[in-house]
Design a protein around this motif. Structure first.
Motif, mmCIF file in Angstrom:
data_model
loop_
_atom_site.group_PDB
_atom_site.id
_atom_site.type_symbol
_atom_site.label_atom_id
_atom_site.label_comp_id
_atom_site.label_asym_id
_atom_site.label_seq_id
_atom_site.Cartn_x
_atom_site.Cartn_y
_atom_site.Cartn_z
ATOM 1 N N VAL A 112 -3.693 -40.731 -13.115
ATOM 2 C CA VAL A 112 -4.057 -41.354 -11.849
ATOM 3 C C VAL A 112 -3.150 -42.567 -11.688
ATOM 4 N N ALA A 113 -2.472 -42.646 -10.559
ATOM 5 C CA ALA A 113 -1.534 -43.741 -10.307
ATOM 6 C C ALA A 113 -1.827 -44.341 -8.952
ATOM 7 N N ASN A 114 -1.404 -45.572 -8.764
ATOM 8 C CA ASN A 114 -1.527 -46.176 -7.445
ATOM 9 C C ASN A 114 -0.388 -47.162 -7.212
ATOM 10 N N GLY A 115 -0.180 -47.480 -5.937
ATOM 11 C CA GLY A 115 0.793 -48.517 -5.602
ATOM 12 C C GLY A 115 1.946 -48.066 -4.747
ATOM 13 N N HIS A 116 2.195 -46.746 -4.622
ATOM 14 C CA HIS A 116 3.310 -46.325 -3.773
ATOM 15 C C HIS A 116 2.930 -46.532 -2.303
ATOM 16 N N SER A 117 3.929 -46.667 -1.456
ATOM 17 C CA SER A 117 3.700 -46.972 -0.041
ATOM 18 C C SER A 117 4.341 -45.905 0.824
ATOM 19 N N ALA A 118 3.621 -44.802 1.019
ATOM 20 C CA ALA A 118 4.174 -43.672 1.760
ATOM 21 C C ALA A 118 4.446 -44.011 3.219
ATOM 22 N N GLY A 119 3.757 -45.023 3.742
ATOM 23 C CA GLY A 119 3.966 -45.371 5.134
ATOM 24 C C GLY A 119 5.356 -45.866 5.450
ATOM 25 N N SER A 120 6.088 -46.301 4.444
ATOM 26 C CA SER A 120 7.444 -46.797 4.662
ATOM 27 C C SER A 120 8.508 -45.735 4.422
ATOM 28 N N TRP A 121 8.099 -44.518 4.046
ATOM 29 C CA TRP A 121 9.070 -43.468 3.730
ATOM 30 C C TRP A 121 9.522 -42.743 4.991
ATOM 31 N N SER A 122 10.657 -42.091 4.898
ATOM 32 C CA SER A 122 11.252 -41.444 6.065
ATOM 33 C C SER A 122 10.792 -40.002 6.247
ATOM 34 N N ARG A 123 9.991 -39.484 5.297
ATOM 35 C CA ARG A 123 9.540 -38.093 5.417
ATOM 36 C C ARG A 123 8.165 -37.941 4.776
ATOM 37 N N PRO A 124 7.409 -36.910 5.183
ATOM 38 C CA PRO A 124 6.150 -36.616 4.504
ATOM 39 C C PRO A 124 6.416 -35.969 3.143
ATOM 40 N N VAL A 125 5.406 -35.985 2.302
ATOM 41 C CA VAL A 125 5.541 -35.406 0.965
ATOM 42 C C VAL A 125 4.728 -34.117 0.876
ATOM 43 N N THR A 126 4.990 -33.333 -0.170
ATOM 44 C CA THR A 126 4.314 -32.055 -0.326
ATOM 45 C C THR A 126 3.703 -31.919 -1.714
ATOM 46 N N VAL A 127 2.676 -31.087 -1.781
ATOM 47 C CA VAL A 127 2.091 -30.737 -3.070
ATOM 48 C C VAL A 127 3.105 -29.962 -3.896
ATOM 49 N N THR A 128 3.870 -29.119 -3.239
ATOM 50 C CA THR A 128 4.826 -28.272 -3.939
ATOM 51 C C THR A 128 5.816 -29.094 -4.752
ATOM 52 N N ALA A 157 -7.569 -28.416 -7.560
ATOM 53 C CA ALA A 157 -8.484 -27.418 -8.106
ATOM 54 C C ALA A 157 -9.636 -28.080 -8.865
ATOM 55 N N VAL A 158 -9.314 -29.086 -9.686
ATOM 56 C CA VAL A 158 -10.363 -29.752 -10.458
ATOM 57 C C VAL A 158 -11.373 -30.410 -9.537
ATOM 58 N N LEU A 159 -10.916 -30.970 -8.432
ATOM 59 C CA LEU A 159 -11.800 -31.673 -7.493
ATOM 60 C C LEU A 159 -12.452 -30.747 -6.477
ATOM 61 N N GLY A 160 -12.136 -29.450 -6.553
ATOM 62 C CA GLY A 160 -12.750 -28.493 -5.643
ATOM 63 C C GLY A 160 -12.275 -28.608 -4.213
ATOM 64 N N LEU A 161 -11.052 -29.090 -4.019
ATOM 65 C CA LEU A 161 -10.497 -29.251 -2.679
ATOM 66 C C LEU A 161 -9.657 -28.041 -2.294
ATOM 67 N N PRO A 162 -9.703 -27.614 -1.047
ATOM 68 C CA PRO A 162 -8.844 -26.507 -0.611
ATOM 69 C C PRO A 162 -7.376 -26.876 -0.780
ATOM 70 N N TRP A 163 -6.585 -25.879 -1.163
ATOM 71 C CA TRP A 163 -5.152 -26.161 -1.316
ATOM 72 C C TRP A 163 -4.539 -26.429 0.044
ATOM 73 N N ARG A 164 -3.645 -27.360 0.068
ATOM 74 C CA ARG A 164 -2.824 -27.641 1.240
ATOM 75 C C ARG A 164 -1.508 -28.193 0.714
ATOM 76 N N ASP A 165 -0.484 -28.219 1.502
ATOM 77 C CA ASP A 165 0.805 -28.707 1.020
ATOM 78 C C ASP A 165 1.076 -30.135 1.474
ATOM 79 N N GLY A 166 0.020 -30.850 1.824
ATOM 80 C CA GLY A 166 0.156 -32.245 2.216
ATOM 81 C C GLY A 166 -0.878 -33.098 1.512
ATOM 82 N N VAL A 167 -1.029 -34.311 1.960
ATOM 83 C CA VAL A 167 -1.917 -35.264 1.299
ATOM 84 C C VAL A 167 -3.363 -35.050 1.736
ATOM 85 N N VAL A 168 -4.284 -35.624 0.970
ATOM 86 C CA VAL A 168 -5.706 -35.633 1.300
ATOM 87 C C VAL A 168 -6.001 -37.013 1.893
#
Length: 513
Positions: A112-128, A157-168
């Motif tokens: 478990v990590a924290n601290g990255h700032s995706a709002g400043s990035w130029s593209r969305p990220v993927t699960v893949t 899978a551990v958290l029982g969340l449906p798979w998607r290729d983006g963030v929760v």
């Protein structure tokens, strides 16, 4: 409770005038009872088996009310020390490199990590792409605003969340977050953390260490908005040594029924804690999202996504929550970052007669600031966020930055201000918040919209829970500083955390340098 006699202290004139020279200040039964050249022995001393007098010679140092952080998530702030730290990463590729190396160093141990700032990035990220560097090791990366998580397939899978290729994000993320203990995990040295009551990061000892570090900054009180936390959890923690500072424990909607059944109101002491330092806080409502996740609810669209963000409740749901809280003596703290969310929240307060605060109030219209003042609501603002959000605001809210962190409008219109950190989104450091409110820059650039800055005196007054200049009748919650906060360059305010000589809570010395 011992009497405390502070000798030769200079009072900082926050809201009213103060004596020109040093004075002696007596704290008795948790209240300032005498201020003068030298309180008499009969006023200042009561000896005997149950009462002693502790003396501290301030030596001409500066005395002001103890500081408060009015918006924290203390469980997350405590856990942050044992999580993989992604602050300093500047792109998805940076994050993937750091996380990939952590997985390689301890294969199979959840991260478990924290601290990255995706709002400043130029593209969305993927699960893949996260799967490609983490494999079967469950990984959860919490965005610095805590409004979404970037999870790999194993963690989904551990958290029982449906798979998607983006963030929760948003409500789905808030529902999943309390179940991170399902991941298990190893120790902090592996870049991982084990959750639950046995977790080193969440233990009473870790909380105590966090509170001691906080007291060393001159902080005497905290408002805790921890997710799924309850006042009774704090009561249990209190008996295990976490009794150093004043705590106001908020409740979310999912814990409201339990609070109402206990017939507790905002401001009531928690019955299990005799000192009265642990009290019931407000009902906390998250009405919209965040700038970084592009979910703050706005009147105009985001320049990059074209969306307006979204509310987390319908207007009827929001009014129903405020009405229930108000009917049972609870204040309401409503998270509202976008200007549309602020306007809708104010309409709900006006319709229900609810009292409390707008939390964040990051993007506002002038008319809504005036309405906030008319309704008597506090603006609970975290100025350090403007340092992080400056650049992304100019990019995605073009033409609106003059209405962001509009502290001058609020002060001029008579809105009571209460500063905080939103830790761990920003560090739990009131001097950082004060500095940001006054200087509005953290680097070599000119201040960002300096017309919205506070004066040093205003920022300090917004950081002491309404206490004002120390006087007879003040709470015995005090801080002694080596330097005069009103007589130094504003660029040096950030350093005052190292100038705290003494912190006092209800007459008890909780930190001494």
């Amino acid at each position: 409770m011992p009497d405390l006699l502070l000798r030769r202290a200079r009072l900082v004139p926050l809201t009213t005038a103060a004596p020109d020279g040093p004075v002696d200040v007596l704290v008795r039964d948790g209240i300032v009872t005498a201020i003068g050249p030298s309180p008499t022995a009969s006023e200042g001393r009561r000896t005997g088996a149950s009462k002693v007098v502790e003396e501290y010679d301030a030596g001409g140092r500066w005395l002001l009310p103890g500081l408060w952080d009015q918006h924290t998530h203390l469980g997350q702030w405590t856990l942050a020390a044992s999580r993989l730290d992604l602050h300093g990463t500047r792109s998805p590729e940076d994050v993937l490199a750091v996380v990939g190396a952590a997985v390689a160093a301890a294969p199979g141990i959840p991260i478990v990590a924290n601290g990255h700032s995706a709002g400043s990035w130029s593209r969305p990220v993927t699960v893949t792409e996260l799967d490609a560097v983490t494999g079967a090791t469950p990984v959860v990366l919490i965005n610095h605003d805590f409004h979404h998580g970037w999870l790999n397939s194993a963690a989904l899978a551990v958290l029982g969340l449906p798979w998607r290729d983006g963030v929760v994000r948003e409500n789905e993320w808030y529902a999943a977050y309390p179940h991170l203990d399902r991941l298990g995990g190893g120790g902090p040295s592996a870049g991982a953390v084990a959750f639950g009551s046995a977790s080193p990061g969440a233990s009473p000892a870790a909380y105590r260490a966090m509170l001691e570090r906080t007291a060393a900054l001159g902080v005497v009180g905290l408002v805790d908005f921890e997710f799924r936390a309850t006042y009774d959890a704090w009561a249990a923690r209190w008996s295990q040594g976490c009794d150093l500072l004043r705590i106001r424990a908020a409740t979310y909607a999912d814990g409201l029924d339990g609070l109402l059944s206990a017939r507790l109101r905002t401001g009531d002491p928690v019955p299990e804690v005799e000192s009265g330092l642990l009290t019931v806080g407000p009902l906390k409502i998250i009405s919209d999202g965040s700038l970084g996740t592009r979910t703050a609810w706005c009147c105009e669209p985001y320049a990059d996504s074209g969306s307006h963000g979204a509310p987390n409740q319908s207007p009827d749901e929001l009014r129903a929550l405020l009405a229930t809280a108000t009917a049972h003596g609870l204040e309401v703290a409503t998270h509202a970052i976008g200007d549309r969310a602020v306007a809708e929240a104010l309409a709900a307060y006006a319709a229900t007669g609810a009292r409390g605060s707008i939390e964040h109030a990051q993007l506002v219209r002038r008319a809504d600031v005036r309405e906030m003042a008319r309704l008597g609501l506090r603006a609970s603002v975290q100025p350090a966020h403007l340092l992080d959000d400056r650049d992304v605001t100019e990019r995605v809210w073009p033409g609106r930055s003059d209405r962001c962190f509009a502290l001058r409008w609020m002060a001029d219109d008579g809105v009571p201000l209460a500063l905080g950190s939103d830790a761990p989104v920003a560090p739990l450091d009131p001097w950082l918040a004060i500095s940001a409110a006054v200087h509005r820059s953290a680097d070599e650039r000119d201040p960002w919209h300096p017309e919205q800055a506070l004066t040093v005196r205003e920022a300090l007054a917004a950081s002491v829970d309404g206490a004002g200049t120390v006087r007879v009748g003040s709470r015995g919650d005090l801080v002694v500083l080596d330097r005069d906060p009103l007589g130094m360059p504003v660029t040096e305010l950030r350093t005052l955390g190292s100038a705290v000589a003494l912190t006092v809570v209800a007459g008890w010395v909780v930190h001494r340098a």
